[in-house]
Design a protein around this motif. Sequence first.
Motif, PDB file in Angstrom:
ATOM      1  N   VAL A 278     -56.731   5.472  83.678  1.00 55.53           N
ATOM      2  CA  VAL A 278     -56.633   6.433  82.583  1.00 55.53           C
ATOM      3  C   VAL A 278     -57.309   5.880  81.326  1.00 55.53           C
ATOM      4  O   VAL A 278     -58.059   6.588  80.643  1.00 55.53           O
ATOM      5  CB  VAL A 278     -55.149   6.777  82.315  1.00 55.53           C
ATOM      6  N   GLU A 279     -57.052   4.618  81.001  1.00 55.67           N
ATOM      7  CA  GLU A 279     -57.680   4.007  79.829  1.00 55.67           C
ATOM      8  C   GLU A 279     -59.193   4.005  79.961  1.00 55.67           C
ATOM      9  O   GLU A 279     -59.916   4.314  79.016  1.00 55.67           O
ATOM     10  CB  GLU A 279     -57.174   2.568  79.656  1.00 55.67           C
ATOM     11  N   GLY A 280     -59.672   3.629  81.161  1.00 57.84           N
ATOM     12  CA  GLY A 280     -61.111   3.553  81.385  1.00 57.84           C
ATOM     13  C   GLY A 280     -61.785   4.904  81.277  1.00 57.84           C
ATOM     14  O   GLY A 280     -62.841   5.036  80.637  1.00 57.84           O
ATOM     15  N   LEU A 281     -61.195   5.934  81.879  1.00 52.01           N
ATOM     16  CA  LEU A 281     -61.776   7.276  81.808  1.00 52.01           C
ATOM     17  C   LEU A 281     -61.798   7.796  80.376  1.00 52.01           C
ATOM     18  O   LEU A 281     -62.783   8.397  79.929  1.00 52.01           O
ATOM     19  CB  LEU A 281     -60.989   8.228  82.707  1.00 52.01           C
ATOM     20  N   ALA A 282     -60.705   7.560  79.656  1.00 47.14           N
ATOM     21  CA  ALA A 282     -60.644   8.016  78.264  1.00 47.14           C
ATOM     22  C   ALA A 282     -61.683   7.301  77.406  1.00 47.14           C
ATOM     23  O   ALA A 282     -62.333   7.917  76.559  1.00 47.14           O
ATOM     24  CB  ALA A 282     -59.242   7.800  77.709  1.00 47.14           C
ATOM     25  N   SER A 283     -61.846   5.996  77.624  1.00 50.24           N
ATOM     26  CA  SER A 283     -62.816   5.237  76.836  1.00 50.24           C
ATOM     27  C   SER A 283     -64.256   5.654  77.129  1.00 50.24           C
ATOM     28  O   SER A 283     -65.135   5.488  76.290  1.00 50.24           O
ATOM     29  CB  SER A 283     -62.648   3.738  77.089  1.00 50.24           C
ATOM     30  N   CYS A 284     -64.489   6.206  78.335  1.00 55.20           N
ATOM     31  CA  CYS A 284     -65.828   6.668  78.709  1.00 55.20           C
ATOM     32  C   CYS A 284     -66.046   8.138  78.350  1.00 55.20           C
ATOM     33  O   CYS A 284     -67.069   8.730  78.727  1.00 55.20           O
ATOM     34  CB  CYS A 284     -66.062   6.462  80.207  1.00 55.20           C
TER      35      CYS A 284
ATOM     36  N   PRO B 121     -46.484   5.105  76.179  1.00 59.33           N
ATOM     37  CA  PRO B 121     -46.768   5.616  74.829  1.00 59.33           C
ATOM     38  C   PRO B 121     -48.209   5.380  74.382  1.00 59.33           C
ATOM     39  O   PRO B 121     -48.815   6.239  73.741  1.00 59.33           O
ATOM     40  CB  PRO B 121     -45.785   4.838  73.947  1.00 59.33           C
ATOM     41  N   LYS B 122     -48.765   4.221  74.745  1.00 56.81           N
ATOM     42  CA  LYS B 122     -50.142   3.921  74.344  1.00 56.81           C
ATOM     43  C   LYS B 122     -51.122   4.887  74.998  1.00 56.81           C
ATOM     44  O   LYS B 122     -52.084   5.337  74.366  1.00 56.81           O
ATOM     45  CB  LYS B 122     -50.492   2.477  74.701  1.00 56.81           C
TER      46      LYS B 122
END
Length: 548
Positions: free
Chosen positions: A459-465, A487-488
């Motif tokens: 999820v973090e990786g997709l959002a950052s891309c 939460p993050k």
Amino acid sequence: MALLIFARRLQRSHQSLLLLPVLLHSHQLCSFSLAFRRTLSIPSQTSKFSTLHFFSTTTLNDPFALAPPVTRTRDPKESVLLETLKRVAHVDSEAQALACLDESGINANSNLVYSLIWELREVWRLAYLAFNWGHKWGSVDEKVCELMVWVLGGCRKFNIAWCLIRDMHKSYNNTRRTMLIMIDRYAAANDPGKAIWTFHIMDKFRITPDEEAFLFLLNSLCEHGNVEEAEEFMLVSKKLFPLETEGFNIILNGWCNIFVDVFEAKRIWREMSKCCITPNATSYTHMISCFSKVGNLFDSMRLYDEMKKRGWVPGLKVYNSLVYVLTSENCFKEALKVLEKMKAMGLQPDCATYNSMILPLCEAKRLDEARNILATMTAEKHNPTIETYHAFIEGVGYEGTIEVFNRMRIAGLGPNGDTFALVLGKFFKLEQPENALKIWTEMEQYEVVPNSAHYRLLVEGLASCGLLMKAKEYYAEMKSFGFLDEPKLMKLLKEPAQGGKDKQKQRVEEAMRDRPKKLRKGNRTRRIKDQRQSRKRKTVIEEFKSKP
């Protein structure tokens, strides 16, 4: 003391920000088609799982070892029960869910209940339902209770875990191991205060908080990143538990091998001298390991010499550190000579020794030399480990990654969850979300079930891309499987995915334009320092060559 701890944390945070550009530096891709040309046919045995990685000590034993079921193929009964548990996950009443399990006609036993809880360790509700089903039929023993406490603690359901411990205590079961598990789980949850509190109330459960439990607490705190708290607790407890080398070694291990903080490691080394604590072989091993990891060849060799002068015999870990730092610092020939010296001394290199050479070689994209070391490793009957494959996997693209996966499967070494986490992180750093999603779909083929850490990374990786909608889909899927809210991640998914990256690039470009004017003097100073370090390295190598 509070200000000192805050200052140390602030310093580490600042250091991590400085290292961020280095960590995000793109890796150059290269072909891996010939990397494992030479024989990987003998499968290796996987090591026993333990929730803790204990430091070497002569007095402290592993108080618990939670091991997965030893059977290679899943019991058909277990598969039926797992499907039933997932099907009744959203049933309103527990009684109805237990009735569905009873309808399967399968008799409960402690080994089967243990296996079910282990398989469901990421989804605490289902694991707890399996536990209650086993308890209903009298198939819950101390081993099952300990695993259930570990699972609940890992999911931060400490209130339920304490209820189990109280029930065990009322039944006159030995709760020492479960109390130690709670200490470890609180430390893993980044709650050192509760971990220390658990240590203090052990006597209420007819358990003596002895030196072994004290050292276990220190080690758990350090293993999970609470080194400052462990050090402070060791110092304030010195009247009950006098300061000794073993306690300091635990703190030293935290700074040297968990945080790899040379500044703090040196401070602890000086503190040992102030407290009249004599370093032993383990102390030197930790310090040499720390210096080697940061590429400090001079101090690694200096402590190696000092260790021998004081009568301590360097062990295999010390030589592995020397091999690593020599290879990292472009002294590969000298590293090979250390390897020969070890054999001449009767000290046989192990897998970790060869991995200590393969890893820096792969990081430096010197794959031909890494393959030669791999060939030597297999010729000497040392099978590649997961770390060996992980080292090679860093420099390949999607096709090469799949090839390594197949090699790992042939060798009986996975790929496992850590492998997929490594690959996902790599592709997201390279800003290749399409390859990361392809790897995600491969997890099912290799029978790897994604856990909360995998979903968090995805999820973090997709959002950052910039793939915010895709990230939201996988976050919804993550919650549907019973994983806790993050939460993050929720905050990240609410923020706009576009615009931020362009502004960041603009700031970086502006900083780079200003850099030659601002840092001209600093660059000159750095060049002079590098030249001095180079001369110092040559001196160290010459001295090492001349030694018997």
